[in-house]
Scaffold this active site. Structure first.
Site, short mmCIF file in Angstrom:
data_model
loop_
_atom_site.label_atom_id
_atom_site.label_comp_id
_atom_site.label_asym_id
_atom_site.label_seq_id
_atom_site.Cartn_x
_atom_site.Cartn_y
_atom_site.Cartn_z
N HIS A 175 10.45 -1.36 13.02
CA HIS A 175 10.11 -2.61 13.70
C HIS A 175 11.17 -3.05 14.70
CE1 HIS A 175 6.62 -3.99 11.33
NE2 HIS A 175 7.17 -3.31 10.33
N GLU B 232 10.89 -5.23 16.95
CA GLU B 232 10.79 -6.70 17.15
C GLU B 232 11.51 -7.47 16.05
OE1 GLU B 232 8.68 -4.95 15.66
OE2 GLU B 232 7.51 -6.10 14.22
N CYS C 120 4.49 0.04 13.46
CA CYS C 120 4.11 0.00 12.05
C CYS C 120 2.58 0.11 11.90
CB CYS C 120 4.67 -1.26 11.38
SG CYS C 120 4.59 -1.18 9.59
#
Lengths: 83, 240
Positions: free
Chosen positions: B204, B206, B87
């Protein structure tokens, strides 16, 4: 020497901010306008003459103030600011 | 032996903790590196996380690209060290000229925080080696400026060298069409550099590490890194 750096989106690069402004202006009755949204930076550079100031400002504009992939810039030098 | 993975943190980063946690989940040792540090603590891989570094002043990622920590990352990448930008981290890597192109305002003008589906298009990177070509991963995006743009020449080069790592698709793997979260050229969600050690992506991974969060597909990327450490016996880059 004071140098004004104007940064705008390159021709052909989609400028959604300008497009949104255009649509809003259209709503106000300003039908035929085209809007490109950019940024203005005023730099005050120590010493040197106008040519030198423009050279330094050009490097700053290219390295930091603009992203040359999507933006172009213009420089304009002004008289030193006296207080 | 647990290998270190550095996660950078800038003022305004907000996904650094999730990245640190994902690293720990795959058994590597997470290390937080503050933007003013120019030392990566002997890490074997680096993550540049998401957020709003320096408040997104000037352009997203522009000021972070000039930080001491990024100078260290530039050196680390030049030596072949694996770097993942997520990002805002992708924006930072583009602004640092470690990756080509730029991320501009979403064509919708809206901040989009939605699940997306990514087709894996390159598996010869440290971060995607645990995937198969054509796998479709569910990973969320959360950004206002994620529209990937580059000139035609660069786009052709990326395609020719199979440097598009991820492309937005629909859940069933078909072309994303008008469902693109940001209007990226060629539906590009992530790319790698010429040497294939630097990967940048807007989605993302994560945030897709727990079934509770709706998907654990993001773990595939972090697990790939851990597996490559185990396989290759890591020599920390830049440490002799």
């Amino acid at each position: 020497v004071k140098v004004t750096v104007t940064v705008r989106p390159r021709a052909g690069i989609l400028d959604p901010q300008g497009e949104a402004l255009r649509r809003s202006l259209q709503g106000l009755g300003y039908a035929a306008v085209d809007v490109r949204a950019g940024k203005v930076f005023d730099l005050e550079l120590e010493g040197g003459d106008e040519t030198e100031a423009l050279r330094v400002a050009g490097r700053i504009a290219e390295q930091v103030l603009s992203n040359p992939l999507i933006e172009e810039f213009e420089l304009q030098a002004h008289e030193p600011v006296r207080s | 032996v647990s290998e270190r993975v550095a996660v950078l943190a800038f003022p305004g980063s907000c996904d650094d903790r999730d990245a640190l946690r994902a690293v720990a989940l795959v058994g590597a040792e997470p290390v937080r590196v503050w933007h003013a540090d120019d030392d990566l603590s002997g890490a074997a891989a680096v993550i540049v996380p998401g957020g709003f570094s320096y408040g997104d002043y000037l352009r997203p990622g522009a000021l972070a690209a000039l930080s001491p920590a990024m100078a260290a990352v530039r050196e680390f990448a030049a030596e072949g060290g694996p770097v993942l930008g997520i990002c805002n981290g992708f924006q930072v890597l583009c602004e640092a000229h470690l990756l080509p192109g730029a991320l501009t305002r979403n064509s919708s003008l809206e901040f989009r925080c939605v699940p997306t589906w990514l087709r894996v298009e390159s598996v010869d990177t440290v971060f995607t080696s645990g995937c198969e070509l054509g796998d479709v991963l569910e990973v969320p995006v959360s950004h206002g400026e994620g529209r990937f743009v580059a000139d035609e020449e660069t786009l052709s080069l990326l395609e020719r060298e199979q440097r598009v790592a991820f492309r937005y698709v629909r859940r069933d793997g078909s072309p994303v069409g008008d469902q693109s979260p940001n209007g990226s050229m060629r539906d590009i969600a992530g790319i790698v550099n010429e040497r294939r050690n630097v990967l940048g992506m807007m989605p993302h991974p994560e945030r897709a590490c727990e079934p509770l969060l709706g998907s654990e597909d993001g773990m595939r990327l972090f697990a790939s890194v851990a597996t490559s450490f185990a396989r290759n016996g890591v020599v920390p880059v830049g440490v002799s």
